[in-house]
Scaffold this motif. Structure first.
Motif, PDB file in Angstrom:
ATOM      1  N   PHE A 125     -12.171  43.669 -15.961  1.00  0.00           N
ATOM      2  CA  PHE A 125     -12.358  44.515 -14.787  1.00  0.00           C
ATOM      3  C   PHE A 125     -13.830  44.513 -14.399  1.00  0.00           C
ATOM      4  CE2 PHE A 125     -12.555  46.979 -18.657  1.00  0.00           C
ATOM      5  CZ  PHE A 125     -13.703  47.748 -18.525  1.00  0.00           C
ATOM      6  N   GLU A 126     -14.096  44.993 -13.199  1.00  0.00           N
ATOM      7  CA  GLU A 126     -15.471  45.087 -12.738  1.00  0.00           C
ATOM      8  C   GLU A 126     -16.019  46.478 -13.031  1.00  0.00           C
ATOM      9  OE1 GLU A 126     -14.830  44.299  -8.555  1.00  0.00           O
ATOM     10  OE2 GLU A 126     -15.064  46.430  -8.075  1.00  0.00           O
ATOM     11  N   GLY A 127     -17.304  46.548 -13.367  1.00  0.00           N
ATOM     12  CA  GLY A 127     -17.964  47.818 -13.613  1.00  0.00           C
ATOM     13  C   GLY A 127     -19.326  47.837 -12.946  1.00  0.00           C
ATOM     14  N   LEU A 128     -19.728  48.993 -12.453  1.00  0.00           N
ATOM     15  CA  LEU A 128     -21.021  49.160 -11.795  1.00  0.00           C
ATOM     16  C   LEU A 128     -21.959  49.889 -12.744  1.00  0.00           C
ATOM     17  CD1 LEU A 128     -22.629  48.753  -9.158  1.00  0.00           C
ATOM     18  CD2 LEU A 128     -21.822  51.025  -8.433  1.00  0.00           C
ATOM     19  N   ARG A 129     -22.997  49.192 -13.195  1.00  0.00           N
ATOM     20  CA  ARG A 129     -23.983  49.755 -14.110  1.00  0.00           C
ATOM     21  C   ARG A 129     -25.377  49.469 -13.554  1.00  0.00           C
ATOM     22  NH1 ARG A 129     -24.593  47.685 -20.290  1.00  0.00           N
ATOM     23  NH2 ARG A 129     -22.533  48.628 -20.547  1.00  0.00           N
ATOM     24  N   HIS A 130     -26.170  50.497 -13.399  1.00  0.00           N
ATOM     25  CA  HIS A 130     -27.532  50.338 -12.876  1.00  0.00           C
ATOM     26  C   HIS A 130     -27.531  49.557 -11.564  1.00  0.00           C
ATOM     27  CE1 HIS A 130     -28.584  51.995 -16.684  1.00  0.00           C
ATOM     28  NE2 HIS A 130     -28.398  50.886 -17.378  1.00  0.00           N
ATOM     29  N   HIS A 131     -26.583  49.900 -10.695  1.00  0.00           N
ATOM     30  CA  HIS A 131     -26.480  49.336  -9.351  1.00  0.00           C
ATOM     31  C   HIS A 131     -26.123  47.847  -9.348  1.00  0.00           C
ATOM     32  CE1 HIS A 131     -28.096  53.120  -7.923  1.00  0.00           C
ATOM     33  NE2 HIS A 131     -29.121  52.979  -8.740  1.00  0.00           N
ATOM     34  N   ARG A 132     -25.619  47.336 -10.457  1.00  0.00           N
ATOM     35  CA  ARG A 132     -25.191  45.936 -10.496  1.00  0.00           C
ATOM     36  C   ARG A 132     -23.770  45.855 -11.047  1.00  0.00           C
ATOM     37  NH1 ARG A 132     -29.756  41.423 -11.539  1.00  0.00           N
ATOM     38  NH2 ARG A 132     -31.372  42.299 -10.193  1.00  0.00           N
ATOM     39  N   PHE A 133     -22.960  45.005 -10.400  1.00  0.00           N
ATOM     40  CA  PHE A 133     -21.598  44.776 -10.875  1.00  0.00           C
ATOM     41  C   PHE A 133     -21.613  43.737 -11.990  1.00  0.00           C
ATOM     42  CE2 PHE A 133     -20.461  46.507  -6.696  1.00  0.00           C
ATOM     43  CZ  PHE A 133     -19.398  47.334  -7.054  1.00  0.00           C
ATOM     44  N   ARG A 134     -20.823  44.006 -13.019  1.00  0.00           N
ATOM     45  CA  ARG A 134     -20.593  43.045 -14.085  1.00  0.00           C
ATOM     46  C   ARG A 134     -19.112  43.101 -14.467  1.00  0.00           C
ATOM     47  NH1 ARG A 134     -24.776  41.160 -12.692  1.00  0.00           N
ATOM     48  NH2 ARG A 134     -26.753  41.089 -13.838  1.00  0.00           N
ATOM     49  N   ILE A 135     -18.633  42.084 -15.181  1.00  0.00           N
ATOM     50  CA  ILE A 135     -17.250  42.028 -15.645  1.00  0.00           C
ATOM     51  C   ILE A 135     -17.212  42.499 -17.098  1.00  0.00           C
ATOM     52  CG2 ILE A 135     -15.271  40.536 -16.124  1.00  0.00           C
ATOM     53  CD1 ILE A 135     -16.273  38.753 -13.828  1.00  0.00           C
ATOM     54  N   TYR A 136     -16.306  43.439 -17.369  1.00  0.00           N
ATOM     55  CA  TYR A 136     -16.163  44.013 -18.700  1.00  0.00           C
ATOM     56  C   TYR A 136     -14.763  43.726 -19.241  1.00  0.00           C
ATOM     57  CZ  TYR A 136     -20.472  46.485 -17.561  1.00  0.00           C
ATOM     58  OH  TYR A 136     -21.758  46.791 -17.214  1.00  0.00           O
TER      59      TYR A 136
ATOM     60  N   ASN B  71     -14.327  41.591  -9.507  1.00  0.00           N
ATOM     61  CA  ASN B  71     -12.972  41.192  -9.118  1.00  0.00           C
ATOM     62  C   ASN B  71     -12.414  40.053  -9.972  1.00  0.00           C
ATOM     63  OD1 ASN B  71     -10.594  41.168  -7.717  1.00  0.00           O
ATOM     64  ND2 ASN B  71     -11.475  40.588  -5.760  1.00  0.00           N
ATOM     65  N   PRO B  72     -12.334  40.208 -11.298  1.00  0.00           N
ATOM     66  CA  PRO B  72     -11.855  39.119 -12.148  1.00  0.00           C
ATOM     67  C   PRO B  72     -10.335  38.998 -12.144  1.00  0.00           C
ATOM     68  CG  PRO B  72     -12.318  41.031 -13.491  1.00  0.00           C
ATOM     69  CD  PRO B  72     -12.709  41.400 -12.080  1.00  0.00           C
ATOM     70  N   SER B  73      -9.854  37.779 -12.313  1.00  0.00           N
ATOM     71  CA  SER B  73      -8.439  37.529 -12.568  1.00  0.00           C
ATOM     72  C   SER B  73      -8.336  36.246 -13.379  1.00  0.00           C
ATOM     73  CB  SER B  73      -7.637  37.413 -11.268  1.00  0.00           C
ATOM     74  OG  SER B  73      -8.044  36.281 -10.524  1.00  0.00           O
ATOM     75  N   VAL B  74      -7.204  36.074 -14.032  1.00  0.00           N
ATOM     76  CA  VAL B  74      -7.021  34.949 -14.938  1.00  0.00           C
ATOM     77  C   VAL B  74      -5.781  34.168 -14.553  1.00  0.00           C
ATOM     78  CG1 VAL B  74      -6.335  34.384 -17.306  1.00  0.00           C
ATOM     79  CG2 VAL B  74      -8.278  35.878 -16.912  1.00  0.00           C
ATOM     80  N   PHE B  75      -5.890  32.853 -14.597  1.00  0.00           N
ATOM     81  CA  PHE B  75      -4.750  31.970 -14.355  1.00  0.00           C
ATOM     82  C   PHE B  75      -4.603  31.075 -15.579  1.00  0.00           C
ATOM     83  CE2 PHE B  75      -2.370  28.435 -12.728  1.00  0.00           C
ATOM     84  CZ  PHE B  75      -1.565  28.963 -11.743  1.00  0.00           C
ATOM     85  N   PRO B  76      -3.545  31.258 -16.408  1.00  0.00           N
ATOM     86  CA  PRO B  76      -3.419  30.472 -17.633  1.00  0.00           C
ATOM     87  C   PRO B  76      -3.056  29.024 -17.347  1.00  0.00           C
ATOM     88  CG  PRO B  76      -1.487  31.847 -17.337  1.00  0.00           C
ATOM     89  CD  PRO B  76      -2.447  32.229 -16.247  1.00  0.00           C
ATOM     90  N   ARG B  77      -3.633  28.129 -18.114  1.00  0.00           N
ATOM     91  CA  ARG B  77      -3.234  26.730 -18.025  1.00  0.00           C
ATOM     92  C   ARG B  77      -1.904  26.535 -18.747  1.00  0.00           C
ATOM     93  NH1 ARG B  77      -7.288  23.162 -16.359  1.00  0.00           N
ATOM     94  NH2 ARG B  77      -9.388  24.003 -16.325  1.00  0.00           N
ATOM     95  N   ASP B  78      -1.338  25.343 -18.594  1.00  0.00           N
ATOM     96  CA  ASP B  78      -0.013  25.096 -19.146  1.00  0.00           C
ATOM     97  C   ASP B  78       0.026  25.192 -20.662  1.00  0.00           C
ATOM     98  OD1 ASP B  78       1.060  24.715 -16.663  1.00  0.00           O
ATOM     99  OD2 ASP B  78       0.864  22.537 -16.689  1.00  0.00           O
ATOM    100  N   ASP B  79      -1.115  24.937 -21.336  1.00  0.00           N
ATOM    101  CA  ASP B  79      -1.099  24.949 -22.789  1.00  0.00           C
ATOM    102  C   ASP B  79      -1.152  26.364 -23.368  1.00  0.00           C
ATOM    103  OD1 ASP B  79      -3.700  25.773 -22.325  1.00  0.00           O
ATOM    104  OD2 ASP B  79      -4.580  23.864 -22.905  1.00  0.00           O
TER     105      ASP B  79
END
Length: 548
Positions: A159-170, A203-211
């Protein structure tokens, strides 16, 4: 309405044309299975999205809507009413089908944290009262857009998080999908300040590969604080997610002056890429006039493995026929497979050799009167075949089995021997591509290494030449064949013991003495063992499937 990014067309599929979301729509989320793979129900994909009826400062309410479409991204049906509400701000991040229920993970408010709602039919929802995670657990002022999937038997949330005015993925993890534990509480990666996404990732999301052992991580990145700065990235994730070195899609490439292009959600794998959903906003407001768009991804990192396979095949072309003409195990394999092929082919059959290499199978097919197309990634492999079979009436084509040319259609049979499908990074895509190229009742026959054999492993293995090899179990192959819309016919096993000998015994073809004698005797016994030992004990699986 159409946008264009480079050579891509981006088509609007969900617009703010319902009363409850007339101010704007955004954040499309595809219903997935537990691994994050897009889920088909009654041959339809389900897409949830966020919408707002008017600005928040005017009392606007954010709700969750639902739409249905076919697997190719066509025929959209958007429901008139929202399916989920929770206060004045209900913004979803993920929708998962598990335990015969639908689960939606969402924010009742980004300053509050995350909550989950569950439903039996996707229409009527019951909400968990407590919050799953809160911003304070990550030293953030806000958190949003939780994407949930299962990996290695454990639930993960990005998910996205806002820390010290910057977005990062957690990231957080859970054993049951309800009780969540922060994973270190720090971002999954922090890029250099000068990077294209140095200011923010979101705005993270994941798409798994076939393996199922690796994924594609999509996210938004920005080098500047302004809303117009967002670009979209895709990066491979195997052991851990890594920041992308450059964006995959940039709003600067689109005709969106003053606007925004955000979001990155995998929709469905196709024969020639992955359909993906985005949302575009014409202004700086986070919802106003926003619409959801569809395009197709064909770029890196999706084809990075394809390029390494092509380079490896170029190098192998130099020794292709030397190996198949002189190495005892390969000579035995060629004899066996040629005999089995002769059982399948009828005069006049249109046959595709997928991943043909130099097309060593040609004599068996041409002797039966087949009309053959040989297709391979490597032009050097094709040139080796042309030189070997200079007088043969064969069509030589350069191409990818996962993206067969449209004019290769209504084939009577497709053969992919030599373990071609073990080196295909997107096996499910290859199976679907082959099905589309077969006539009804047409045959697909391929060989692949058996992950249950002592010399193999179910894990992906990277070879020194850059290829990635993935052996498969028979049960896994049967499930993938069915998922591709093919009918499993039979499996044969061969080479039960001979591959347990030292590899140099096979290569030292001019060496006399005990090694050569043992190898010769064992190959004779291998032929006697055909049909007597269980298929699951073989080194190689010969798999026959049929198009419906």
């Amino acid at each position: 309405m159409m946008l264009r990014i480079g050579s891509r067309q981006i088509q609007a599929v969900i617009s703010p044309d319902r009363e409850w979301c007339r101010f704007g729509v955004r954040d499309p989320v595809v219903l997935t299975d537990e691994t994050g793979r897009p889920l088909l129900e009654n041959d339809r994909l389900t897409v949830f999205f966020n919408g707002r009826d008017r600005p928040m400062e005017e009392g606007g309410i954010t709700r969750v809507g639902r739409a249905l479409c076919s697997a190719d991204g066509a025929g959209w049906q958007v429901e008139d009413s929202p399916v989920l509400e929770d206060g004045d701000y209900c913004a979803l991040g993920s929708a998962v089908r598990r335990d015969n229920e639908y689960w939606i993970y969402y924010s009742p408010g980004t300053r509050d944290g995350f909550r989950v709602a569950r439903s039996i039919d996707g229409k009527y929802w019951r909400r968990e009262g407590r919050l799953l995670l809160t911003p304070g657990q990550f030293n953030c002022s806000r958190i949003g857009l939780p994407f949930v999937f299962q990996r290695s038997g454990r639930w993960l949330m990005l998910f996205e998080g806002l820390r010290h005015h910057r977005f990062r993925i957690y990231q957080a993890h859970s054993d049951d999908g309800i009780h969540w534990v922060p994973s270190a509480g720090e971002p999954v990666f922090v890029p250099d300040d000068q990077a294209w996404d140095g200011y923010a990732q979101a705005n993270p999301s994941v798409f798994p590969r076939d393996d199922n052992a690796s994924c594609i991580l999509f996210y938004n990145g920005s080098a500047v604080e302004e809303p117009q700065g967002w670009d979209i990235a895709a990066t491979s994730w195997q052991e851990k997610p890594m920041a992308a070195s450059s964006p995959l899609l940039s709003r600067d490439q689109a005709s969106l002056p003053g606007g925004r292009l955000e979001g990155s959600r995998g929709l469905a794998p196709q024969a020639d890429g992955i359909l993906a959903l985005y949302f575009a906003l014409p202004g700086n407001d986070s919802y106003k006039d926003g619409a959801i768009y569809l395009t197709k991804l064909e770029d890196v990192p999706l084809n990075a493995q394809l390029e390494s396979e092509e380079r490896a095949n170029d190098r192998l072309a130099e020794t292709y026929f030397d190996i198949w003409d002189r190495y005892p195990i390969q000579v035995f394999t060629q004899k066996l497979e040629s005999g089995w092929l002769a059982e399948q082919v009828s005069p006049g059959d249109r046959v595709l050799l997928a991943g043909s290499g130099g097309a060593r199978e040609l004599p068996a097919l041409l002797d039966k009167g087949a009309r053959v197309i040989a297709l391979d990634l490597s032009q050097k492999m094709l040139d080796a075949g042309k030189a070997r079979f200079a007088e043969a009436e064969v069509t030589w084509r350069r191409g990818d089995v996962c993206n067969l040319p449209e004019d290769i259609a209504s084939m009577d049979a497709i053969y992919a021997l030599g373990g071609v499908f073990a080196y295909v990074d997107r096996l499910d895509c290859a199976l679907r591509s082959c099905k589309a190229a077969l006539r009804p009742g047409g045959n697909l026959i391929f060989t692949i290494m058996n992950a249950d054999h002592p010399t193999e492993t179910p894990r992906r293995a990277t070879w020194p030449d850059g290829r990635v090899r993935q052996a498969r179990t028979l049960n896994d192959l049967k499930a993938r064949i069915a998922a591709a819309g093919l009918e499993f016919v039979e499996a044969r096993g061969y080479r039960f013991l001979v591959d347990l000998l030292p590899a140099q015994w096979n290569r030292a073809v001019d060496t006399s003495g005990a090694p050569g004698e043992i190898l010769t005797r064992l190959l004779e016994l291998e032929e006697d063992m055909l049909g007597l030992l269980p298929v699951e004990r073989a080194k190689f699986l010969w798999v026959h499937a049929k198009a419906g």
